[in-house]
Scaffold this active site. Structure first.
Site, PDB file in Angstrom:
ATOM      1  N   LYS A 124       0.684  -1.474   0.138  1.00  0.00           N
ATOM      2  CA  LYS A 124      -0.336  -0.265   0.371  1.00  0.00           C
ATOM      3  C   LYS A 124       1.219   1.181  -0.183  1.00  0.00           C
ATOM      4  CE  LYS A 124      -4.299  -2.127   2.044  1.00  0.00           C
ATOM      5  NZ  LYS A 124      -5.751  -1.284   2.164  1.00  0.00           N
ATOM      6  N   LYS A 165      -4.073   1.830   9.217  1.00  0.00           N
ATOM      7  CA  LYS A 165      -4.485   1.264   8.535  1.00  0.00           C
ATOM      8  C   LYS A 165      -3.247   0.459   8.254  1.00  0.00           C
ATOM      9  CE  LYS A 165      -6.974   2.977   5.103  1.00  0.00           C
ATOM     10  NZ  LYS A 165      -6.858   3.341   3.104  1.00  0.00           N
ATOM     11  N   GLY A 171      -9.074  -6.004   3.633  1.00  0.00           N
ATOM     12  CA  GLY A 171      -9.972  -6.611   3.854  1.00  0.00           C
ATOM     13  C   GLY A 171     -10.696  -6.453   5.433  1.00  0.00           C
ATOM     14  N   GLY A 172      -9.812  -5.210   5.534  1.00  0.00           N
ATOM     15  CA  GLY A 172     -10.425  -4.771   6.873  1.00  0.00           C
ATOM     16  C   GLY A 172      -9.861  -5.324   8.054  1.00  0.00           C
ATOM     17  N   HIS A 215     -17.451   4.236  -1.851  1.00  0.00           N
ATOM     18  CA  HIS A 215     -15.879   3.950  -2.089  1.00  0.00           C
ATOM     19  C   HIS A 215     -16.493   3.722  -3.312  1.00  0.00           C
ATOM     20  CE1 HIS A 215     -13.676   0.216  -2.398  1.00  0.00           C
ATOM     21  NE2 HIS A 215     -14.072   0.038  -4.043  1.00  0.00           N
ATOM     22  N   GLU A 282      -9.073   1.824  -7.047  1.00  0.00           N
ATOM     23  CA  GLU A 282     -10.542   2.449  -5.765  1.00  0.00           C
ATOM     24  C   GLU A 282     -10.059   3.534  -4.827  1.00  0.00           C
ATOM     25  OE1 GLU A 282     -11.507  -2.313  -4.992  1.00  0.00           O
ATOM     26  OE2 GLU A 282      -9.854  -1.176  -3.012  1.00  0.00           O
ATOM     27  N   ARG A 299      -6.447  -7.611 -10.396  1.00  0.00           N
ATOM     28  CA  ARG A 299      -6.942  -8.702 -11.039  1.00  0.00           C
ATOM     29  C   ARG A 299      -7.978  -8.035 -11.590  1.00  0.00           C
ATOM     30  NH1 ARG A 299     -10.325  -8.370  -6.477  1.00  0.00           N
ATOM     31  NH2 ARG A 299      -9.656  -7.865  -4.784  1.00  0.00           N
TER      32      ARG A 299
END
Lengths: 498, 165
Positions: A124, A165, A171-172, A215, A282, A299
């Site tokens: 990230k 994060k 996935g949280g 989102h 995103e 992907r």
């Protein structure tokens, strides 16, 4: 849709996945005249993707998941069957740079981006930096660190609320919202230990938390030579536990200039990274119209069908053509959006118990059919739904000329979808789609929490329950035989009349 | 014949009281009169129940039925011979609310715990959950082993009151 391929780019493709996405990929391979190979753990020997593929090969592992993550074994399987390419689907090894590299080194084609791109976007921090360097907006943040005191000092300077994060996360996991300085250190410590446990990487970072964010994500395709296009955006704001349950294309009530800006930014990122194959950029979008880069998924995504339904394109086919080195078959201005599409993720879970996973055996399945519907699944009657895999069982996708019609069609289809044997979120999804705030397009990632009370199933009263029980009883043949006066001895021997 | 149907974990009893001139049924002791049952080919159905119309749809197998009524789906399962799976134990046991894997066992046999203290952390389908002591007491048994899987409703730990231990 594109015409069948007279000269398929591959002879045989192994699908390193299972379930609905494996069946989805097999469908396109068949249309293109390419042989498909399924892989399966012994417990999946009778699964749908195994039956639908032209060929299947067993892989072993202590658990089914371990088998599906076994890079060496999967590549050996691909070579053994003479496959010339591997499609990873989503999840499992789809964003594993090591896998992509190993596939290439084995002389096979990986149907996805090259390993370096996966590695760049998979971290990230490097992805964020790359985005910022190429003019894609990123949220103000603290760089990742394991020095928690320094982290706390820098984070406090940005101001609250903050989102913590994991650097290697998804996935949280390792994520939390912090609203005051007092909470910060404890939350950072917790996030770091969770990140360490899940990703073997305890680095955390913090960024400005956008209240009630939407989102929004953009589907992109790159040719690997600097050429890139977008296939419009999707909205995936309706989530529970940071995981999407409803996705749609296009996004609801998005001003045209903002849409153009977001899509252009995604294309810029894809082009700058010489991106090859399918990817998704995103973003979070604030109520003030500011948007920030979140991450890039390297992907095909679960929610790709909504894009397919509005563009009329087959994204798996595009992936295969690009993987074979072909150019993007059309330019940006040839891509048009038609109507609106909504996808509902059917999950084995109990919305009334905080979406806890459910297991069971599928006793009955009846899915609605219509030209404007897609029911993507790999379900069979008698199939055990176990805790081995993700709770997503199937996807129901509805298309309509506009958002209201697509929503109505999705609700009607959910009402028609009958699945017996495992508790699911089918009714819950219908309640979400039927909520006035959804209809008004008042979406944000806290939608499910905000409307929790209104989305809860009402306890049926005695009168309703009795109607249901009588309707059910009259549907059971031996009971009905008694009701209709079939003599008791015959009735008791079972279904002799049919 | 008494038909036992499980709806959301509760077993209900449907009994035929009379067949003619109308069908009279008892549901958990409440009487209802069915005057007609109309089945269309498309799966939609209608009952005349207690003098009023009831429209519904239905699908099912030998094991159970799904009834859709008033915009909701209800899954019902036959429990004709089935024993009630929910065993006794009450406040003395920590039961798995979902199938999954044990991540961390926080307590040992003999440890004293207070209500709300975490005994086991479990995980299922990417979701982690802490299972807490349902009351004050002492750990009498830990059935959970880190890394091991379990089914829904498995007893993962047992407690006794401090005086009993």
């Amino acid at each position: 849709m594109m015409a069948p391929d007279d000269n398929p780019p591959f002879r045989k493709v192994l699908i390193a996945n299972r379930g609905e996405i494996a069946c989805r990929v097999i469908r396109t391979l068949r249309e293109m005249g390419i042989a498909s190979v399924a892989i399966h753990h012994p417990v999946e020997a009778r699964a749908r993707h195994v039956r639908e593929a032209d060929q299947a090969i067993e892989i072993s592992g202590e658990t089914p998941v371990a088998a599906h993550l076994d890079i060496a074994q999967i590549i050996a399987a691909a070579r053994a069957v003479g496959a010339d390419a591997i499609h990873p689907g989503y999840g499992f090894l789809s964003e594993n740079a090591r896998f992509a590299r190993a596939v290439a080194e084995a002389g096979l084609t990986f149907i996805g981006p090259d390993a370096d791109t996966i590695a760049l976007m998979g971290d990230k921090i490097s992805a964020r930096q790359f985005a910022a360097d190429h003019g894609v907006p990123v949220a103000p943040s603290v760089m990742p660190t394991q020095d928690l005191a320094e982290f706390t000092r820098q984070a406090t300077a940005i101001g609250f609320p903050l989102l913590i994060k994991a650097a290697a996360g998804g996935g949280g996991k390792g994520m939390s919202i912090v609203r005051s300085a007092e909470e910060l250190e404890g939350a950072a410590r917790l996030a770091a230990s969770e990140a360490q446990r899940y990703f073997d990487d305890g680095r955390v970072y913090a960024e400005v938390f956008v209240e009630r964010p939407r989102h929004i994500e953009v589907q992109v395709f790159g040719d690997g030579k600097g050429g890139a296009i977008h296939l419009f955006e999707r909205e995936c704001s309706v989530q529970r536990r940071f995981q999407k349950i409803i996705e749609e294309a296009p996004a609801a009530n998005l001003p045209a200039d903002l849409r153009d800006e977001i899509c252009a930014s995604a294309v810029r990122l894809a082009a700058a990274s010489n991106y090859r194959n399918a990817g998704t950029v995103e973003y979070i979008l604030g109520a003030d119209g500011r948007f920030f880069f979140l991450e890039m998924n390297t992907r095909l995504q679960v929610e790709h069908p909504v894009t397919e339904m509005i563009t009329g394109l087959d994204l798996v086919r595009l992936q295969i053509e690009i993987a074979a080195g072909r150019d993007l078959p059309f330019a940006q201005d040839a891509v048009t959006a038609n109507g609106h599409a909504i996808e509902c993720r059917i999950c084995a879970e109990d919305p009334e118990r905080d979406f806890l996973p459910e297991t069971g055996t599928i006793l009955h399945l009846e899915a609605p059919q219509a030209a404007y519907l897609r029911f993507e699944n790999a379900l069979d009657r008698g199939q055990r739904v176990t805790a081995d895999f993700d709770p997503m069982l199937a996807k129901l996708v509805a298309h309509g000329p506009d958002r209201a019609v697509a929503t109505d069609r999705a609700i009607a289809a959910l009402h028609e979808l009958a699945l017996l044997g495992v508790k699911t979120n089918i009714d819950y999804l219908a309640r979400v789609l039927g909520h006035p705030a959804f209809a008004a397009g008042e979406l944000h990632t806290g939608f499910v929490v905000q409307h929790k009370a209104a989305l809860a199933a009402a306890e049926p009263d005695d009168a309703t329950r009795d109607k249901v029980l009588i309707a059910a009883a009259l549907g059971l043949r031996d009971f009905r035989d008694l009701v209709l006066g079939v003599p008791e001895p015959h009735a008791s021997i079972g279904h002799w009349r049919n | 014949m008494v038909l036992k149907l499980d709806l959301d974990g509760t077993v209900h009893h449907v009994t035929i009281l009379a067949r003619r001139p109308h069908l009279v049924l008892s549901v958990d002791g409440r009487q209802h009169v069915v005057e007609s049952l109309d089945e269309a080919g498309d799966g939609s159905r209608a009952l005349t129940l207690d003098g009023g119309p009831v429209a519904f749809a239905r699908a099912g197998s030998a094991d159970g039925v799904i009834v859709r009524l008033g915009g909701r789906s209800f899954a019902l399962y036959r429990r004709d011979a089935a024993a009630d799976a929910s065993a006794a134990g009450g406040a003395n046991v920590v039961r798995a609310p979902m199938p999954g894997t044990v991540i961390v066992v926080h307590k040992r046999v003999g440890d004293s715990v207070q209500r709300g203290e975490t005994i086991v952390t479990i995980e299922s389908m990417k979701l982690q959950m802490k299972l807490d002591a349902p009351r004050d007491g002492e750990i009498a048994e830990i059935a959970a082993r880190e890394g091991e899987g379990f089914d829904k409703d498995t007893v993962l730990a047992r407690l006794v009151a401090p005086a009993e231990g």
